[in-house]
Design an enzyme around this catalytic site. Structure first.
Site, PDB file in Angstrom:
ATOM      1  N   HIS A 102      -3.855   5.823   3.691  1.00  0.00           N
ATOM      2  CA  HIS A 102      -4.565   4.662   3.144  1.00  0.00           C
ATOM      3  C   HIS A 102      -4.030   3.344   3.712  1.00  0.00           C
ATOM      4  O   HIS A 102      -4.784   2.501   4.203  1.00  0.00           O
ATOM      5  CB  HIS A 102      -4.436   4.679   1.627  1.00  0.00           C
ATOM      6  CG  HIS A 102      -5.324   3.734   0.903  1.00  0.00           C
ATOM      7  ND1 HIS A 102      -4.960   2.430   0.620  1.00  0.00           N
ATOM      8  CD2 HIS A 102      -6.562   3.892   0.385  1.00  0.00           C
ATOM      9  CE1 HIS A 102      -5.935   1.826  -0.043  1.00  0.00           C
ATOM     10  NE2 HIS A 102      -6.920   2.692  -0.203  1.00  0.00           N
ATOM     11  N   SER A 106     -11.149  -1.037  -0.865  1.00  0.00           N
ATOM     12  CA  SER A 106      -9.903  -1.055  -0.098  1.00  0.00           C
ATOM     13  C   SER A 106     -10.165  -1.357   1.368  1.00  0.00           C
ATOM     14  O   SER A 106      -9.339  -1.956   2.047  1.00  0.00           O
ATOM     15  CB  SER A 106      -9.196   0.296  -0.189  1.00  0.00           C
ATOM     16  OG  SER A 106      -8.494   0.435  -1.376  1.00  0.00           O
ATOM     17  N   ASP A 121       0.841  -1.194   0.000  1.00  0.00           N
ATOM     18  CA  ASP A 121       0.000   0.000   0.000  1.00  0.00           C
ATOM     19  C   ASP A 121       0.875   1.243   0.000  1.00  0.00           C
ATOM     20  O   ASP A 121       1.972   1.245  -0.573  1.00  0.00           O
ATOM     21  CB  ASP A 121      -0.922  -0.040   1.230  1.00  0.00           C
ATOM     22  CG  ASP A 121      -2.284   0.557   0.940  1.00  0.00           C
ATOM     23  OD1 ASP A 121      -2.366   1.789   0.742  1.00  0.00           O
ATOM     24  OD2 ASP A 121      -3.276  -0.190   0.924  1.00  0.00           O
ATOM     25  N   ASN A 176     -13.521   0.281  -7.543  1.00  0.00           N
ATOM     26  CA  ASN A 176     -14.637   1.160  -7.167  1.00  0.00           C
ATOM     27  C   ASN A 176     -15.284   1.832  -8.378  1.00  0.00           C
ATOM     28  O   ASN A 176     -15.702   2.973  -8.307  1.00  0.00           O
ATOM     29  CB  ASN A 176     -14.140   2.251  -6.217  1.00  0.00           C
ATOM     30  CG  ASN A 176     -13.464   1.684  -5.001  1.00  0.00           C
ATOM     31  OD1 ASN A 176     -13.946   0.740  -4.393  1.00  0.00           O
ATOM     32  ND2 ASN A 176     -12.318   2.239  -4.640  1.00  0.00           N
TER      33      ASN A 176
END
Length: 526
Positions: free
Chosen positions: A314, A485, A258, A412
């Site tokens: 994130h 996520s 990430d 998404n």
């Protein structure tokens, strides 16, 4: 979404593409009464539908086209394909916010739809930048719209599920003022499910209590009292039931590929992986793994280094959902005794280079496996229209051979780009290279943004991914993050629970157990 899947802080937030990608959000205007009119000069290319012209506004004396779907439950690849043309004779729509700007329109009424039916619409044109919208003719409001279905292209697409008491009209127009030219409009009629596999949510909601019980040859663990409040995600995946049996992810390392992780966060610090073969800050590669002073992971983004700091938040949010420490403050991870291996593969440079992004992810995957991770959590992926992630695919084959489980976000782009299958690397689940994950909310509704599992069965589950509370850098917490996520680390945490209960499980066994124990009850379509 060429890199990580970014979330934005607002009450209805969902993840949006990262820096190098342009948002395709469009202003959604209401149509004025009497505007839903259409011409009828179209050439029909497919006999699987019935077309009829009917006047919708006597004052306009213009016609629209009605598309009626056949009752067949075994649709072809493209149930309806027709050709049309925007011309100076079409209806003109003036933008109320920019009166000097206007567009030519074609409209199509959809008839014979069934509640729960799932449709994918594609608009292709080599003559103009296509703009596609779905309209409720009773209220004249735009239900969904799309300008570009891929990063580089100018075609458009939408996917939607037919809801009760709603009528639908497709509006075809251009993204630029007064553009004309021919186009092709196609509609795909997706079956709701193939066996137990559902187009939107795959095999269903991950169930830790049933999965871990099966992993150790027991009946599903008995229910315990819900934690409630912001812990609703833990309750939905039934993590507390597994904890009650003494399984919490101990001796399992989960690599988080990430934006990095805040390794000093008070709710994560105790569970950050430490490379026991490396002596801190001596400038040597003590364990001879090719990385100097990689005490807590590695940063493949930008300039390679052992700095795994998270400047975006994130990765820290993802890590907290997996393995935040169970204590008297903050949040608790699904596998709160597991270790988090931070592997940073995202930075601002990757937003402008797909090749670098692909290379970083592949390198991060190999690093994770070679340094002992048993689960790899990837809340990242390509953008529709990007090249194939070939380096990542090769790395995932290596993962599979090594007996490591990859868990990957589906994307998404369902409502914004009309996506009908997961992004890569989640799409590599079709090649048995890991588990794809979609998002649901606290009411078990599939999130409107959650890219669906698709038509072809693959290991695919859904998990909590709407307004999830977790850790963020600086010792803080936030609860407005939404996206696949946020769903992915829930599943990664469940896999860690399974491996802590039975470390001998193979990736194939884990995926089979997850699929067999997933719950479909009370899940609703977007």
């Amino acid at each position: 979404m060429s890199s990580f899947l970014r979330s934005y802080p607002n009450s209805s937030s969902q993840e949006m593409p990262s820096g190098r990608l342009q948002s395709h959000l469009q202003l959604q205007h209401s149509l004025q009464p009497g505007e839903l009119t259409h011409r009828s000069s179209l050439s029909f290319k497919n006999k699987t539908f019935h077309a009829a012209a009917s006047t919708t506004d006597s004052r306009s004396r213009r016609k629209d086209i009605a598309i009626k779907f056949p009752p067949s439950k075994t649709p072809t690849d493209k149930d309806v394909v027709l050709k049309g043309k925007l011309s100076h004779q079409d209806t003109v729509y003036s933008d109320p916010f920019h009166p000097q700007t206007s567009y030519y329109l074609d409209h199509y009424r959809l008839l014979g739809l069934r509640q729960g039916q799932q449709l994918h619409i594609e608009l292709e044109s080599s003559r103009f930048d296509a703009y596609l919208a779905l309209i409720d003719p009773r209220t004249n409001k735009i239900l969904a719209s799309n300008n570009n279905s891929t990063l580089q292209g100018t075609d458009s697409s939408l996917t939607f599920t037919v809801k009760p008491n709603l009528n639908y009209v497709i509006r075809v127009s251009s993204a630029t003022s007064r553009a004309t030219g021919s186009y092709e409009l196609s509609l795909h009629n997706f079956p709701a499910s193939v066996g137990k596999f559902n187009f939107s949510y795959g095999y269903g909601l991950v169930d830790a209590a049933a999965a871990v019980a099966r992993a150790v040859g027991q009946k599903p663990f008995k229910a315990v009292r819900d934690l409630g409040s912001s812990n609703w995600g833990l309750d939905l995946v039934k993590a507390p039931e597994v904890w009650a049996k003494g399984y919490a992810g101990k001796n399992v390392t989960v690599a988080v590929l990430d934006t990095g992780v805040d390794i000093r966060h008070p709710d994560l610090e105790a569970n950050i992986w430490k490379n026991q073969g490396e002596i801190p800050n001596n400038g040597l590669d003590d364990d001879r793994n090719g990385f100097i002073d990689d005490i807590h992971g590695w940063n493949f983004a930008g300039r390679d280094s052992n700095d795994v700091s998270d400047f975006y938040g994130h990765g820290t949010h993802v890590a907290g959902t997996i393995a935040a420490t169970r204590n008297r403050f903050g949040v608790t991870g699904v596998a709160h005794a597991a270790k988090i291996m931070p592997v940073r593969v995202i930075d601002s440079e990757e937003d402008n280079s797909f090749q670098k992004f692909d290379a970083n992810v592949a390198a991060g995957i190999r690093y994770a496996v070679q340094n002992g991770a048993k689960v790899i959590s990837m809340s990242l992926g390509s953008y529709p229209g990007d090249p194939n992630m070939r380096q990542t695919e090769l790395a995932l084959k290596y993962v599979r051979r090594a007996g490591v489980v990859a868990v990957m976000a589906s994307g998404n782009e369902r409502d914004s780009l009309g996506a009908v299958q997961p992004i890569e690397p989640a799409l590599f689940g079709l090649k048995r290279l890991g588990i794809g994950v979609g998002a649901i909310d606290s009411q078990r509704r599939v999130a409107s943004f959650s890219t669906p599992a698709g038509r072809k069965p693959l290991s695919f589950l859904v998990a909590p991914g709407v307004e999830v509370r977790s850790t963020v850098p600086g010792g803080a917490y936030e609860d407005y993050w939404s996206g696949t996520s946020m769903a992915t680390p829930h599943v990664a945490g469940v896999v860690a629970l399974m491996l802590s209960a039975n470390p001998d499980l193979t990736p194939t066994q884990i995926e089979r157990i997850l699929v067999m124990t997933a719950r479909t009850g009370e899940i609703t379509e977007p």
